[in-house]
Design a protein around this motif. Structure first.
Motif, PDB file in Angstrom:
ATOM      1  N   LEU A  70      27.296  16.154  18.396  1.00  0.00           N
ATOM      2  CA  LEU A  70      28.236  16.034  17.316  1.00  0.00           C
ATOM      3  C   LEU A  70      29.442  15.439  17.326  1.00  0.00           C
ATOM      4  CD1 LEU A  70      27.286  19.914  16.221  1.00  0.00           C
ATOM      5  CD2 LEU A  70      26.027  17.753  15.444  1.00  0.00           C
ATOM      6  N   ARG A  71      29.967  15.766  18.495  1.00  0.00           N
ATOM      7  CA  ARG A  71      31.313  15.029  18.592  1.00  0.00           C
ATOM      8  C   ARG A  71      31.246  13.556  18.041  1.00  0.00           C
ATOM      9  NH1 ARG A  71      35.647  17.908  18.079  1.00  0.00           N
ATOM     10  NH2 ARG A  71      35.312  19.068  19.848  1.00  0.00           N
ATOM     11  N   PRO A  72      30.358  12.914  18.699  1.00  0.00           N
ATOM     12  CA  PRO A  72      30.373  11.382  18.281  1.00  0.00           C
ATOM     13  C   PRO A  72      30.037  11.079  16.732  1.00  0.00           C
ATOM     14  CG  PRO A  72      28.857  11.807  19.875  1.00  0.00           C
ATOM     15  CD  PRO A  72      29.250  13.146  19.549  1.00  0.00           C
ATOM     16  N   ILE A  73      29.934  12.016  15.902  1.00  0.00           N
ATOM     17  CA  ILE A  73      29.666  11.929  14.566  1.00  0.00           C
ATOM     18  C   ILE A  73      30.907  12.175  14.107  1.00  0.00           C
ATOM     19  CG2 ILE A  73      28.408  12.600  12.479  1.00  0.00           C
ATOM     20  CD1 ILE A  73      26.178  13.625  14.384  1.00  0.00           C
TER      21      ILE A  73
ATOM     22  N   SER B  41      16.831  25.764  23.252  1.00  0.00           N
ATOM     23  CA  SER B  41      16.352  25.740  21.912  1.00  0.00           C
ATOM     24  C   SER B  41      17.656  25.351  21.122  1.00  0.00           C
ATOM     25  CB  SER B  41      15.866  26.840  21.189  1.00  0.00           C
ATOM     26  OG  SER B  41      14.541  27.169  21.625  1.00  0.00           O
ATOM     27  N   ILE B  42      18.861  25.904  21.797  1.00  0.00           N
ATOM     28  CA  ILE B  42      19.940  25.576  21.131  1.00  0.00           C
ATOM     29  C   ILE B  42      20.366  24.094  21.271  1.00  0.00           C
ATOM     30  CG2 ILE B  42      22.583  25.882  21.521  1.00  0.00           C
ATOM     31  CD1 ILE B  42      22.072  28.745  22.297  1.00  0.00           C
ATOM     32  N   GLN B  43      20.162  23.617  22.596  1.00  0.00           N
ATOM     33  CA  GLN B  43      20.314  22.181  22.945  1.00  0.00           C
ATOM     34  C   GLN B  43      19.506  21.293  22.088  1.00  0.00           C
ATOM     35  OE1 GLN B  43      22.284  20.727  25.203  1.00  0.00           O
ATOM     36  NE2 GLN B  43      21.165  18.663  25.064  1.00  0.00           N
ATOM     37  N   ARG B  44      18.165  21.598  22.001  1.00  0.00           N
ATOM     38  CA  ARG B  44      17.358  20.626  21.126  1.00  0.00           C
ATOM     39  C   ARG B  44      17.592  20.988  19.747  1.00  0.00           C
ATOM     40  NH1 ARG B  44      11.774  21.280  21.353  1.00  0.00           N
ATOM     41  NH2 ARG B  44      11.963  23.543  21.896  1.00  0.00           N
ATOM     42  N   GLY B  45      17.852  22.027  19.045  1.00  0.00           N
ATOM     43  CA  GLY B  45      18.386  22.269  17.885  1.00  0.00           C
ATOM     44  C   GLY B  45      19.386  21.606  17.254  1.00  0.00           C
ATOM     45  N   VAL B  46      20.624  21.624  18.155  1.00  0.00           N
ATOM     46  CA  VAL B  46      21.785  20.765  17.954  1.00  0.00           C
ATOM     47  C   VAL B  46      21.503  19.405  17.952  1.00  0.00           C
ATOM     48  CG1 VAL B  46      23.965  20.447  18.553  1.00  0.00           C
ATOM     49  CG2 VAL B  46      23.195  22.723  18.634  1.00  0.00           C
TER      50      VAL B  46
ATOM     51  N   LEU C 198      19.856  18.519  14.624  1.00  0.00           N
ATOM     52  CA  LEU C 198      20.633  18.489  13.630  1.00  0.00           C
ATOM     53  C   LEU C 198      21.812  17.129  13.688  1.00  0.00           C
ATOM     54  CD1 LEU C 198      22.425  19.802  11.265  1.00  0.00           C
ATOM     55  CD2 LEU C 198      23.905  21.223  12.969  1.00  0.00           C
ATOM     56  N   ALA C 199      21.803  16.679  14.929  1.00  0.00           N
ATOM     57  CA  ALA C 199      22.836  15.466  15.087  1.00  0.00           C
ATOM     58  C   ALA C 199      22.084  14.189  14.538  1.00  0.00           C
ATOM     59  CB  ALA C 199      23.079  15.263  16.520  1.00  0.00           C
ATOM     60  N   ARG C 200      20.636  14.230  14.984  1.00  0.00           N
ATOM     61  CA  ARG C 200      19.847  13.107  14.298  1.00  0.00           C
ATOM     62  C   ARG C 200      19.917  13.208  12.759  1.00  0.00           C
ATOM     63  NH1 ARG C 200      16.582  14.882  18.329  1.00  0.00           N
ATOM     64  NH2 ARG C 200      14.897  15.754  17.019  1.00  0.00           N
TER      65      ARG C 200
ATOM     66  N   ALA D  11      21.884  11.284   7.555  1.00  0.00           N
ATOM     67  CA  ALA D  11      23.032  11.346   6.279  1.00  0.00           C
ATOM     68  C   ALA D  11      24.128  10.858   6.138  1.00  0.00           C
ATOM     69  CB  ALA D  11      22.890  13.070   6.297  1.00  0.00           C
ATOM     70  N   CYS D  12      24.877  10.493   7.199  1.00  0.00           N
ATOM     71  CA  CYS D  12      26.049   9.822   7.411  1.00  0.00           C
ATOM     72  C   CYS D  12      26.137   8.424   7.088  1.00  0.00           C
ATOM     73  CB  CYS D  12      26.934  10.187   8.634  1.00  0.00           C
ATOM     74  SG  CYS D  12      27.529  11.763   8.542  1.00  0.00           S
ATOM     75  N   ALA D  13      24.932   8.046   7.407  1.00  0.00           N
ATOM     76  CA  ALA D  13      24.552   6.336   7.767  1.00  0.00           C
ATOM     77  C   ALA D  13      24.876   5.837   6.148  1.00  0.00           C
ATOM     78  CB  ALA D  13      23.256   5.967   8.003  1.00  0.00           C
TER      79      ALA D  13
END
Lengths: 445, 445
Positions: free
Chosen positions: A353-356, A427-432, A435-437, A442-444
Motif C-alpha cells: 500500500l505504501r507505494p500507492i 491471508s492478511i498478506q494476500r488480502g492486502v 486490496l492494493a491491486r 481505482a487510482c489509475a
C-alpha cells in the motif's frame, strides 16, 4: 365471565380478507430495519465464495481456548453440586463470584486498590458481551430524539443501536489521541445554544484501541472527558459510556493509563462496559457493566425483560477460567499472536500500500483493526468502483463511511477498516495485496 | 477539525454544579421500573431465611442434567475443530443444525411432517430462553399504547415486558380449557367499536400448562384462536404469540393436540416460542422462536442490537444433547419426577387445604404450578394478613393478582400460585401444611 350459550364467534363472523394483510411494525423496528452494514456486506459478497475477508469482526480462530475451556469444565464437573448450580437459573445481575472477580480485576488494572471492591461488585452486572450492556444502558437512558456524542469515526454497531432507539448520534472530531476534548465541549456549547443540551444524555467513548481506528484515548484526555461530562451535567446527568472491549488486547508495553471509570471519583458518571469475547471466547459470550448506583435498578429491570440474566452455566465456566489463572495465561498468548498478525498486516501494508500515493494509516497499539485513509475523493463505499474491484481481486473490507454518525463531523467516504483478527498471517498478506491491486486500478487515471 | 491552539475548555469552564445532578431515565425505563413482583417478594421474604418457597419459578434441582451435559461436552471436546467453532462468534439467527433440529422436532410433535422442515428452520431463531423471543417480538410489534390480548390470569413476567414497552395488556376470560374464544371475540368487537382495533397487535397464549394456572388450551379452541386472529386482521395483522414453554412437561398420557402454530396453515400469523430451560437446563438457557417470514428480519435486527446472537457454545452443546438422544431421555425422566412432585402437592392439598372451606384448585395436567382460588373476599396479596401469616408459618407463594392485566377481566385478589418445580416432595408437603395453617388463621372469624 361470558354467559355460556352465547356464540359471539358466529355472530361476528366475516370472511377472511382477500387483500394481503399488512404487518405493522413498531416505530423501533422501523428505525432498526434493513439498514445493517453486515447484511449489506453479506448481500454483496455472497456471490464470491473464496474471498479473503478483511471485514469480519471475528477473533483469531486457531487460538480459541479449547484446553482452558476443557479444564474449567472438568473442574466444574468434579463437583456435581456445583455443576447443578450452574445448570439452574441464576440471578439477573449475575453470579456473585464472577462479579467480584471482575470488580477486583478492574480495581487492579486501574491501580485503585483502595476502592471498595465489594461495593463495586454490587454495581457490576454480567451481560451477553459488552454489547448487551451498551443496549440496556442506552435503552434505559434514551428516548427518541435524545443525543449521544461519540467519536468520528466510531463503532458502527453502536450507531445501529442508537438508530434502533430513535436516538441521535453526533460525531465529535478525533485524532491520534482519541476524541478531542475541545471539540466535545464545542458540541456541548452548540447544543446549549440550540436549546438541546437537555437532550444530551451520554458521551460514548471506546477508551482502548477503538473499532474502527485502533486509537486509544490518551492519558491526559481521560480525566478531561469525565470532567467535561460532569461540568456539562447542568440539566441532568450526562453519562460517559466507556467501551473497554479491547483493553486486554494491548501489544506494545504494558502501561495502562487507567479507565475513564477510574477518573470518576464519585462513581456517578461513567458506565464501564467490558467483555471476555475478544480476550477469551465470543462463543461463551460473557461481558459486564459497572454502572452508577442510580442506573443499577433500571438496567436490571430492562435485563429482566430481555433474558432474566446471562446464562448461569457460562458465568460459572468463566469464573473458573479466571480463578485458575487460565484467563491471564490465555490473554498473554493471545497478545503474542495478535502482535504477529498486526506485524503481518503492517508489513503487507508497507509493501503493497505504501507505494500507492496518498494511502495513509497509523500503527494501532492494540485491538484488531487497521484504518486506512485513501486519497481525497476516492470512495471506498459499498457501491464504489473500489469495492467492486476489491471483490474481483478477492477481498473486502468495512467501508469507513458506516462508522460516522449522521450528524456532527462529516462522513469520510475515503476510509476503510481492515481487520487482522480472524485471517491468518498468510491471508492478511494476500488480502492486502489484493486490496492494493484494486486500489491501483481505482487510482489509475 | 479544531484549530490546534484554541482552548474551548477554559473558555467555557464553569464550576461543577452543587445541587445533586438528576439521572434522567428513558420513558421505557420509567415504565419498566420498580414494580417487579420478584423484587417485592424478595424484599418481603429477606427477613425470613428458612422459608419453604412455593413461589420461585426455578426447576427441580436434583434432576438437573449433569451427566448429559458432561457427555455432550466430551463429544464436542473430542473434536477440537468443532470446539473452536463453538467458541467463536455464531450468527444472529443461530446455529443451523440446532435450528434444523428444533424445526424437525416441532413438525414431528405437531404431526405435520409434510411441511418443509428446511423452510421452517429458516424462520427459526435461537434465543436466550423463550423469554428473549417474547421480548424481541413484542419490541418489534408494539408501540406505546398498542394492545395485546391475553388470558386472565396470564404469565406475570410477560405483563412486565408489556409494561416496559408502554403497551396495554387486556385480560380475556379463561376457563379450564384456556382462553375463551367467544370472550376474545367480544374484546375484539369492543376494540372495534371503540376505534381501537388498529391498536390490537397480538394475542398472547400459553398453549400448554400455563403459568400460573397449569391450564392448557383445549384442542378445538386451538384452531378457533388462530382463526379469530386471522379474521380480525382487518386493519393489519394481529399475531398470535404462542408460548410453548411447558409443552414437554406433560404428565398424563402423551396425546398432544398440536400447536397453534400448526393451525396456521399460511404461516403468517403465529409466532411460536419454545425453550429448553424448563425441559433441560435454565443455566444453559436456549430457547427459540419460529416466526412468520415478515417478522424474521425485524426480529433479527432487534436481536443484533441486543446480543448479536445467543452464545454459540451453548447452541452447539444443546444440539449435541438433542442429537445424542439425551434430551429425550432426560425429559422422560423429568416427567416422572415432576409427576411425583405434582402428586405430592395434590395429596398435601387434599390433606391440608381440602378441609378449609372454599379453597378450590384444579389438577394440572403438566407444568410446574398449582393455582388456588380462596373464598371470595380473602385476599392473598403481598400486603394481606394471609401473606404475613404464611411468612410466619414458614412459606410463601406468588399472589395471583399479579397475574392479571390492568384492563379487561378484573383481578382476582383471592388467588395464588404454588409451584412444585424446585421444592422437594417433603418441602412441598411442609410448605402446603404451613400455608394451610396460615389460611385457617386468615379464615377464622
Amino acid at each position: 365471565m361470558l354467559p355460556g350459550g352465547k356464540n359471539v364467534h358466529t355472530m361476528l363472523e366475516q370472511p377472511h380478507p382477500q387483500a394481503p394483510v399488512r404487518a405493522r411494525l413498531s416505530q423501533r423496528a422501523a428505525w432498526a430495519g434493513g439498514n445493517s452494514i453486515i447484511n449489506a456486506l453479506m448481500a454483496r459478497t455472497l456471490a464470491h465464495p473464496n474471498l479473503i475477508s478483511l471485514a469480519a469482526g471475528f477473533v483469531d480462530q486457531e487460538s480459541l481456548p479449547v484446553e482452558p475451556t476443557q479444564r474449567a469444565f472438568a473442574a466444574m464437573a468434579a463437583n456435581p453440586q456445583h455443576m447443578r448450580a450452574a445448570l439452574q437459573y441464576g440471578t439477573t445481575i449475575g453470579y456473585p463470584p464472577l462479579r467480584e472477580a471482575i470488580a477486583a480485576r478492574l480495581l487492579a488494572a486501574d491501580g485503585v486498590p483502595e476502592r471498595d471492591a465489594a461495593e463495586v461488585s454490587q454495581r457490576t452486572i454480567v451481560t451477553a458481551g459488552s454489547n448487551e450492556l451498551l443496549y440496556l444502558a442506552s435503552d434505559c437512558l434514551l428516548d427518541p430524539g435524545d443525543i449521544v456524542l461519540c467519536a468520528a469515526p466510531t463503532y458502527f454497531v453502536y450507531l445501529g443501536t442508537l438508530a434502533n432507539l430513535g436516538a441521535r448520534a453526533i460525531g465529535v472530531a478525533s485524532d491520534a489521541q482519541g476524541i478531542i476534548p475541545e471539540a466535545l465541549e464545542e458540541h456541548l456549547a452548540r447544543c446549549q445554544r440550540d436549546g438541546e443540551l437537555a437532550r444530551v444524555k451520554a458521551i460514548y467513548v471506546t477508551t482502548w484501541f477503538d473499532n474502527p481506528r485502533g486509537v486509544s484515548v490518551s492519558a491526559d484526555r481521560r480525566a478531561a472527558l469525565v470532567d467535561i461530562a460532569k461540568r456539562w451535567s447542568r440539566q441532568g446527568r450526562i453519562y460517559v459510556i466507556e467501551d473497554a472491549a479491547y483493553r486486554e488486547l494491548q501489544y506494545d508495553g504494558s502501561d495502562d493509563p487507567g479507565s475513564l471509570w477510574a477518573c470518576d471519583a464519585e462513581g456517578d458518571t461513567v458506565i464501564h462496559a467490558g467483555t471476555f469475547s475478544k480476550s477469551f471466547s465470543p462463543g461463551i459470550r460473557i461481558g459486564w457493566g459497572v454502572v452508577p448506583a442510580d442506573l443499577l435498578g433500571p438496567i436490571l429491570s430492562a435485563k429482566g425483560h430481555v433474558d432474566f440474566g446471562t446464562p448461569n452455566f457460562n458465568q460459572h465456566l468463566m469464573h473458573e477460567i479466571i480463578r485458575s489463572g487460565d484467563f491471564d495465561a490465555h490473554t498473554a498468548m493471545l497478545r503474542d499472536r495478535y502482535r504477529a498478525k498486526r506485524a503481518a498486516m503492517l508489513s503487507a501494508a508497507e509493501e503493497h500500500l505504501r507505494p500507492i500515493c496518498g494511502v495513509r494509516w497509523a500503527e494501532p497499539g492494540g485491538g484488531l483493526y487497521l484504518w486506512l485513509e485513501l486519497p481525497d475523493g476516492l470512495a471506498a463505499s459499498l457501491d464504489s468502483p473500489l469495492f467492486d474491484r476489491a471483490l474481483s481481486e478477492g477481498t473486502f473490507y468495512i467501508p469507513g463511511e458506516h462508522c460516522y454518525a449522521a450528524e456532527g463531523e462529516p462522513r469520510h467516504a475515503n476510509t476503510l477498516r481492515l481487520t487482522f483478527g480472524i485471517p491468518s498471517c498468510e491471508s492478511i498478506q494476500r488480502g492486502v495485496a489484493a486490496l492494493a491491486r484494486a486500489l491501483r486500478t481505482a487510482c489509475a487515471p
